[in-house]
Design a protein around this motif. Sequence first.
Motif, PDB file in Angstrom:
ATOM      1  N   HIS A  36      14.780  25.017 108.899  1.00 38.59           N
ATOM      2  CA  HIS A  36      14.071  25.058 110.176  1.00 38.59           C
ATOM      3  C   HIS A  36      14.939  24.525 111.306  1.00 38.59           C
ATOM      4  CE1 HIS A  36      10.957  24.856 113.149  1.00 38.59           C
ATOM      5  NE2 HIS A  36      10.861  23.545 113.115  1.00 38.59           N
ATOM      6  N   VAL A  37      15.634  23.422 111.046  1.00 39.98           N
ATOM      7  CA  VAL A  37      16.527  22.845 112.050  1.00 39.98           C
ATOM      8  C   VAL A  37      17.679  23.798 112.348  1.00 39.98           C
ATOM      9  CG1 VAL A  37      18.161  20.985 112.508  1.00 39.98           C
ATOM     10  CG2 VAL A  37      15.930  20.460 111.517  1.00 39.98           C
ATOM     11  N   CYS A  38      18.231  24.414 111.306  1.00 44.18           N
ATOM     12  CA  CYS A  38      19.327  25.367 111.511  1.00 44.18           C
ATOM     13  C   CYS A  38      18.885  26.533 112.389  1.00 44.18           C
ATOM     14  CB  CYS A  38      19.825  25.891 110.163  1.00 44.18           C
ATOM     15  SG  CYS A  38      20.826  24.720 109.231  1.00 44.18           S
ATOM     16  N   GLU A  39      17.685  27.027 112.126  1.00 35.80           N
ATOM     17  CA  GLU A  39      17.170  28.126 112.953  1.00 35.80           C
ATOM     18  C   GLU A  39      17.009  27.681 114.404  1.00 35.80           C
ATOM     19  OE1 GLU A  39      13.291  31.149 113.128  1.00 35.80           O
ATOM     20  OE2 GLU A  39      13.451  29.618 111.560  1.00 35.80           O
ATOM     21  N   PHE A  40      16.550  26.464 114.580  1.00 32.48           N
ATOM     22  CA  PHE A  40      16.333  25.931 115.924  1.00 32.48           C
ATOM     23  C   PHE A  40      17.640  25.841 116.708  1.00 32.48           C
ATOM     24  CE2 PHE A  40      16.106  21.896 118.479  1.00 32.48           C
ATOM     25  CZ  PHE A  40      15.326  22.406 119.515  1.00 32.48           C
ATOM     26  N   VAL A  41      18.713  25.404 116.050  1.00 30.54           N
ATOM     27  CA  VAL A  41      20.000  25.238 116.741  1.00 30.54           C
ATOM     28  C   VAL A  41      20.908  26.451 116.569  1.00 30.54           C
ATOM     29  CG1 VAL A  41      19.913  22.729 116.565  1.00 30.54           C
ATOM     30  CG2 VAL A  41      21.082  24.043 114.775  1.00 30.54           C
ATOM     31  N   GLN A  42      20.354  27.515 115.977  1.00 32.31           N
ATOM     32  CA  GLN A  42      21.093  28.772 115.790  1.00 32.31           C
ATOM     33  C   GLN A  42      22.384  28.544 115.007  1.00 32.31           C
ATOM     34  OE1 GLN A  42      21.422  30.144 119.884  1.00 32.31           O
ATOM     35  NE2 GLN A  42      19.457  31.181 119.754  1.00 32.31           N
ATOM     36  N   LEU A  43      22.214  27.906 113.867  1.00 33.35           N
ATOM     37  CA  LEU A  43      23.335  27.601 112.984  1.00 33.35           C
ATOM     38  C   LEU A  43      23.022  28.138 111.595  1.00 33.35           C
ATOM     39  CD1 LEU A  43      26.032  25.920 112.925  1.00 33.35           C
ATOM     40  CD2 LEU A  43      24.661  24.059 111.959  1.00 33.35           C
ATOM     41  N   PRO A  44      23.921  28.891 110.984  1.00 31.10           N
ATOM     42  CA  PRO A  44      23.658  29.424 109.644  1.00 31.10           C
ATOM     43  C   PRO A  44      23.431  28.297 108.637  1.00 31.10           C
ATOM     44  CG  PRO A  44      25.570  30.493 110.632  1.00 31.10           C
ATOM     45  CD  PRO A  44      25.242  29.321 111.503  1.00 31.10           C
ATOM     46  N   PHE A  45      22.446  28.462 107.791  1.00 28.75           N
ATOM     47  CA  PHE A  45      22.206  27.464 106.748  1.00 28.75           C
ATOM     48  C   PHE A  45      23.269  27.571 105.672  1.00 28.75           C
ATOM     49  CE2 PHE A  45      20.492  26.587 102.494  1.00 28.75           C
ATOM     50  CZ  PHE A  45      20.169  25.247 102.638  1.00 28.75           C
ATOM     51  N   PRO A  56      24.101  25.761 101.807  1.00 24.62           N
ATOM     52  CA  PRO A  56      23.613  24.831 100.775  1.00 24.62           C
ATOM     53  C   PRO A  56      24.362  23.507 100.754  1.00 24.62           C
ATOM     54  CG  PRO A  56      23.754  27.042  99.888  1.00 24.62           C
ATOM     55  CD  PRO A  56      24.394  27.086 101.247  1.00 24.62           C
ATOM     56  N   ALA A  57      25.619  23.511 101.219  1.00 27.53           N
ATOM     57  CA  ALA A  57      26.398  22.262 101.248  1.00 27.53           C
ATOM     58  C   ALA A  57      25.750  21.220 102.155  1.00 27.53           C
ATOM     59  CB  ALA A  57      27.822  22.550 101.713  1.00 27.53           C
ATOM     60  N   MET A  58      24.892  21.661 103.077  1.00 27.83           N
ATOM     61  CA  MET A  58      24.214  20.714 103.950  1.00 27.83           C
ATOM     62  C   MET A  58      23.323  19.758 103.161  1.00 27.83           C
ATOM     63  SD  MET A  58      23.081  23.279 107.032  1.00 27.83           S
ATOM     64  CE  MET A  58      24.284  24.076 108.087  1.00 27.83           C
ATOM     65  N   GLU A  79      27.516  13.469  99.217  1.00 24.87           N
ATOM     66  CA  GLU A  79      28.736  13.486  98.416  1.00 24.87           C
ATOM     67  C   GLU A  79      29.978  13.242  99.267  1.00 24.87           C
ATOM     68  OE1 GLU A  79      28.794  17.150  96.315  1.00 24.87           O
ATOM     69  OE2 GLU A  79      26.965  16.728  95.166  1.00 24.87           O
ATOM     70  N   ARG A  80      29.862  13.453 100.573  1.00 25.73           N
ATOM     71  CA  ARG A  80      30.996  13.245 101.480  1.00 25.73           C
ATOM     72  C   ARG A  80      30.762  12.080 102.443  1.00 25.73           C
ATOM     73  NH1 ARG A  80      29.439  18.275 101.049  1.00 25.73           N
ATOM     74  NH2 ARG A  80      28.268  18.211 102.992  1.00 25.73           N
ATOM     75  N   PRO A 129      13.813  18.773 101.142  1.00 28.45           N
ATOM     76  CA  PRO A 129      14.667  18.883 102.328  1.00 28.45           C
ATOM     77  C   PRO A 129      15.040  20.297 102.750  1.00 28.45           C
ATOM     78  CG  PRO A 129      15.925  18.049 100.455  1.00 28.45           C
ATOM     79  CD  PRO A 129      14.484  18.044 100.038  1.00 28.45           C
ATOM     80  N   GLU A 130      15.192  21.222 101.842  1.00 28.09           N
ATOM     81  CA  GLU A 130      15.730  22.524 102.227  1.00 28.09           C
ATOM     82  C   GLU A 130      14.908  23.228 103.309  1.00 28.09           C
ATOM     83  OE1 GLU A 130      16.997  26.852 100.341  1.00 28.09           O
ATOM     84  OE2 GLU A 130      17.176  25.038  99.105  1.00 28.09           O
TER      85      GLU A 130
END
Length: 212
Positions: free
Chosen positions: A118-127, A129-131, A136-137, A112-113
Amino acid sequence: MKAERGLTATDAARAFYEAYAAKQGKERWGEKTPQYVKTMKRIGSALPEAHFIHLIRDGRDVALSLLDVSWGPNTIEDAAVKWTTQVRRARRKSRSVAHYIEVRYEGLVTDPEPIVRHVCEFVQLPFDPAMLDYHERAGERMAGVARDLDPGGDRERITASQRASQHSLVSEAPRSERAGRWREQMDPGDVATFERIAGPTLVELGYDLVGH
Protein backbone atom coordinates in the motif's frame (compact mmCIF):
# COMPACT_ATOMS: atom_id res chain seq x y z
CA MET A 1 18.78 28.84 -14.53
CA LYS A 2 19.55 27.90 -10.92
CA ALA A 3 22.88 29.71 -11.07
CA GLU A 4 21.10 32.88 -12.22
CA ARG A 5 18.53 32.99 -9.48
CA GLY A 6 20.71 31.57 -6.72
CA LEU A 7 20.34 28.45 -4.64
CA THR A 8 17.00 28.24 -2.84
CA ALA A 9 16.18 26.24 0.28
CA THR A 10 14.18 23.86 -1.91
CA ASP A 11 17.14 23.36 -4.24
CA ALA A 12 19.42 22.71 -1.28
CA ALA A 13 17.06 20.19 0.31
CA ARG A 14 16.63 18.26 -2.93
CA ALA A 15 20.36 18.30 -3.64
CA PHE A 16 21.23 17.08 -0.15
CA TYR A 17 18.82 14.14 -0.13
CA GLU A 18 19.46 13.20 -3.74
CA ALA A 19 23.19 13.08 -3.00
CA TYR A 20 22.55 10.86 0.02
CA ALA A 21 20.33 8.53 -2.01
CA ALA A 22 22.95 8.32 -4.75
CA LYS A 23 25.62 7.42 -2.19
CA GLN A 24 23.44 4.50 -1.11
CA GLY A 25 22.87 3.45 -4.73
CA LYS A 26 19.21 4.52 -4.64
CA GLU A 27 17.07 6.76 -6.81
CA ARG A 28 14.55 7.65 -4.10
CA TRP A 29 14.95 8.84 -0.55
CA GLY A 30 12.86 9.05 2.57
CA GLU A 31 13.22 10.34 6.10
CA LYS A 32 11.68 9.24 9.39
CA THR A 33 11.34 12.29 11.61
CA PRO A 34 8.19 12.32 13.79
CA GLN A 35 8.65 16.00 14.62
CA TYR A 36 7.87 16.86 11.01
CA VAL A 37 4.16 16.59 11.87
CA LYS A 38 4.57 20.15 13.12
CA THR A 39 5.79 21.46 9.78
CA MET A 40 4.06 19.34 7.14
CA LYS A 41 2.49 22.38 5.48
CA ARG A 42 5.84 24.15 5.24
CA ILE A 43 7.56 21.05 3.90
CA GLY A 44 4.76 20.45 1.40
CA SER A 45 5.06 24.02 0.15
CA ALA A 46 8.83 23.74 -0.29
CA LEU A 47 8.72 20.20 -1.70
CA PRO A 48 5.36 19.67 -3.45
CA GLU A 49 6.43 16.12 -4.33
CA ALA A 50 6.71 15.18 -0.63
CA HIS A 51 4.53 12.24 0.45
CA PHE A 52 3.70 11.94 4.16
CA ILE A 53 3.15 8.51 5.71
CA HIS A 54 1.69 8.67 9.20
CA LEU A 55 2.30 5.43 11.09
CA ILE A 56 -0.24 5.27 13.93
CA ARG A 57 0.17 2.96 16.90
CA ASP A 58 -1.99 2.33 19.95
CA GLY A 59 -1.01 5.11 22.32
CA ARG A 60 -0.73 2.76 25.28
CA ASP A 61 1.99 0.78 23.49
CA VAL A 62 3.63 4.06 22.48
CA ALA A 63 3.66 5.13 26.12
CA LEU A 64 5.48 1.96 27.17
CA SER A 65 8.15 2.63 24.55
CA LEU A 66 8.49 6.34 25.30
CA LEU A 67 8.84 5.84 29.04
CA ASP A 68 11.72 3.46 28.36
CA VAL A 69 13.96 5.89 26.46
CA SER A 70 16.16 8.68 27.78
CA TRP A 71 14.50 11.41 25.69
CA GLY A 72 10.91 10.35 26.39
CA PRO A 73 8.37 11.71 28.90
CA ASN A 74 8.77 10.86 32.57
CA THR A 75 5.16 10.13 33.50
CA ILE A 76 2.21 8.29 32.02
CA GLU A 77 0.29 11.57 32.02
CA ASP A 78 2.95 13.28 29.93
CA ALA A 79 3.09 10.29 27.57
CA ALA A 80 -0.68 10.44 27.06
CA VAL A 81 -0.61 14.17 26.35
CA LYS A 82 2.35 13.82 23.99
CA TRP A 83 0.77 10.99 21.99
CA THR A 84 -2.63 12.66 21.77
CA THR A 85 -1.20 16.03 20.79
CA GLN A 86 1.06 14.64 18.07
CA VAL A 87 -1.54 12.32 16.54
CA ARG A 88 -4.25 14.96 16.45
CA ARG A 89 -1.86 17.60 15.14
CA ALA A 90 -0.75 15.34 12.30
CA ARG A 91 -4.30 14.48 11.31
CA ARG A 92 -5.29 18.14 11.41
CA LYS A 93 -2.30 19.36 9.41
CA SER A 94 -2.74 16.56 6.85
CA ARG A 95 -5.53 18.61 5.32
CA SER A 96 -2.97 21.18 4.20
CA VAL A 97 -0.75 18.80 2.19
CA ALA A 98 -1.36 17.08 -1.12
CA HIS A 99 -0.06 13.59 -0.33
CA TYR A 100 -0.87 11.94 3.01
CA ILE A 101 -1.87 8.47 4.17
CA GLU A 102 -2.24 6.73 7.50
CA VAL A 103 -1.12 3.17 8.17
CA ARG A 104 -1.36 1.15 11.36
CA TYR A 105 1.58 -0.24 13.27
CA GLU A 106 -0.48 -3.24 14.33
CA GLY A 107 -1.01 -4.29 10.72
CA LEU A 108 2.61 -3.64 9.85
CA VAL A 109 3.97 -6.06 12.47
CA THR A 110 1.33 -8.78 12.08
CA ASP A 111 1.02 -8.87 8.28
CA PRO A 112 3.54 -6.45 6.78
CA GLU A 113 3.32 -7.20 3.07
CA PRO A 114 -0.13 -5.65 2.40
CA ILE A 115 0.89 -2.52 4.29
CA VAL A 116 4.21 -2.23 2.47
CA ARG A 117 2.49 -2.75 -0.89
CA HIS A 118 0.00 0.00 0.00
CA VAL A 119 2.82 2.39 0.87
CA CYS A 120 4.66 1.52 -2.35
CA GLU A 121 1.55 2.28 -4.37
CA PHE A 122 1.16 5.58 -2.55
CA VAL A 123 4.72 6.70 -3.33
CA GLN A 124 4.67 5.13 -6.81
CA LEU A 125 7.49 2.73 -6.06
CA PRO A 126 7.57 -0.88 -7.30
CA PHE A 127 7.20 -3.41 -4.50
CA ASP A 128 10.21 -5.64 -3.94
CA PRO A 129 10.09 -8.67 -1.58
CA ALA A 130 13.50 -7.56 -0.27
CA MET A 131 11.66 -4.72 1.48
CA LEU A 132 10.35 -7.29 3.95
CA ASP A 133 13.89 -8.42 4.77
CA TYR A 134 15.14 -4.99 5.84
CA HIS A 135 16.32 -6.35 9.19
CA GLU A 136 18.95 -8.50 7.47
CA ARG A 137 20.79 -5.33 6.40
CA ALA A 138 20.02 -3.23 9.45
CA GLY A 139 23.45 -3.64 11.01
CA GLU A 140 25.15 -2.05 8.04
CA ARG A 141 22.68 0.83 7.97
CA MET A 142 22.80 1.46 11.73
CA ALA A 143 26.59 1.68 11.65
CA GLY A 144 26.09 5.16 10.23
CA VAL A 145 24.53 6.41 13.48
CA ALA A 146 26.95 4.75 15.89
CA ARG A 147 27.89 8.01 17.56
CA ASP A 148 26.74 10.33 20.31
CA LEU A 149 23.91 12.71 19.45
CA ASP A 150 23.45 16.19 20.83
CA PRO A 151 19.72 16.99 20.46
CA GLY A 152 20.29 20.65 21.28
CA GLY A 153 18.56 22.94 23.70
CA ASP A 154 18.56 21.77 27.30
CA ARG A 155 18.13 18.10 26.41
CA GLU A 156 20.78 15.63 27.48
CA ARG A 157 23.25 14.14 25.02
CA ILE A 158 22.23 10.68 23.79
CA THR A 159 25.22 8.37 23.82
CA ALA A 160 26.05 5.95 21.02
CA SER A 161 25.24 2.99 23.27
CA GLN A 162 21.86 4.48 24.16
CA ARG A 163 21.05 5.02 20.49
CA ALA A 164 22.07 1.45 19.67
CA SER A 165 19.84 0.12 22.45
CA GLN A 166 16.89 2.27 21.39
CA HIS A 167 17.16 1.01 17.80
CA SER A 168 18.01 -2.62 18.57
CA LEU A 169 14.69 -3.93 17.22
CA VAL A 170 15.47 -2.81 13.67
CA SER A 171 17.78 -5.80 13.38
CA GLU A 172 14.89 -8.19 14.03
CA ALA A 173 11.97 -9.24 11.86
CA PRO A 174 8.59 -7.66 12.78
CA ARG A 175 7.22 -9.17 15.98
CA SER A 176 3.45 -9.37 16.25
CA GLU A 177 3.63 -9.56 20.04
CA ARG A 178 4.77 -5.94 20.05
CA ALA A 179 1.18 -4.98 19.22
CA GLY A 180 -1.01 -4.76 22.30
CA ARG A 181 1.79 -5.49 24.75
CA TRP A 182 0.35 -2.85 27.07
CA ARG A 183 -2.33 -5.39 28.04
CA GLU A 184 0.31 -7.48 29.81
CA GLN A 185 2.97 -4.93 30.68
CA MET A 186 1.17 -1.74 31.69
CA ASP A 187 -0.01 -1.25 35.25
CA PRO A 188 -3.84 -1.10 35.41
CA GLY A 189 -3.64 2.27 37.13
CA ASP A 190 -1.48 3.61 34.30
CA VAL A 191 -3.95 2.22 31.75
CA ALA A 192 -6.77 4.08 33.49
CA THR A 193 -4.74 7.29 33.62
CA PHE A 194 -3.77 7.06 29.96
CA GLU A 195 -7.34 6.37 28.85
CA ARG A 196 -8.68 9.24 30.96
CA ILE A 197 -6.49 11.64 28.97
CA ALA A 198 -6.26 9.98 25.54
CA GLY A 199 -9.49 7.96 25.51
CA PRO A 200 -11.35 10.08 22.92
CA THR A 201 -8.44 9.86 20.49
CA LEU A 202 -8.09 6.10 21.01
CA VAL A 203 -11.78 5.62 20.30
CA GLU A 204 -11.64 7.91 17.26
CA LEU A 205 -8.90 5.68 15.86
CA GLY A 206 -10.84 2.49 16.55
CA TYR A 207 -8.95 1.23 19.60
CA ASP A 208 -10.92 -0.39 22.43
CA LEU A 209 -10.80 1.02 25.95
CA VAL A 210 -10.49 -1.09 29.07
CA GLY A 211 -12.64 1.38 30.94
CA HIS A 212 -15.41 1.51 28.29
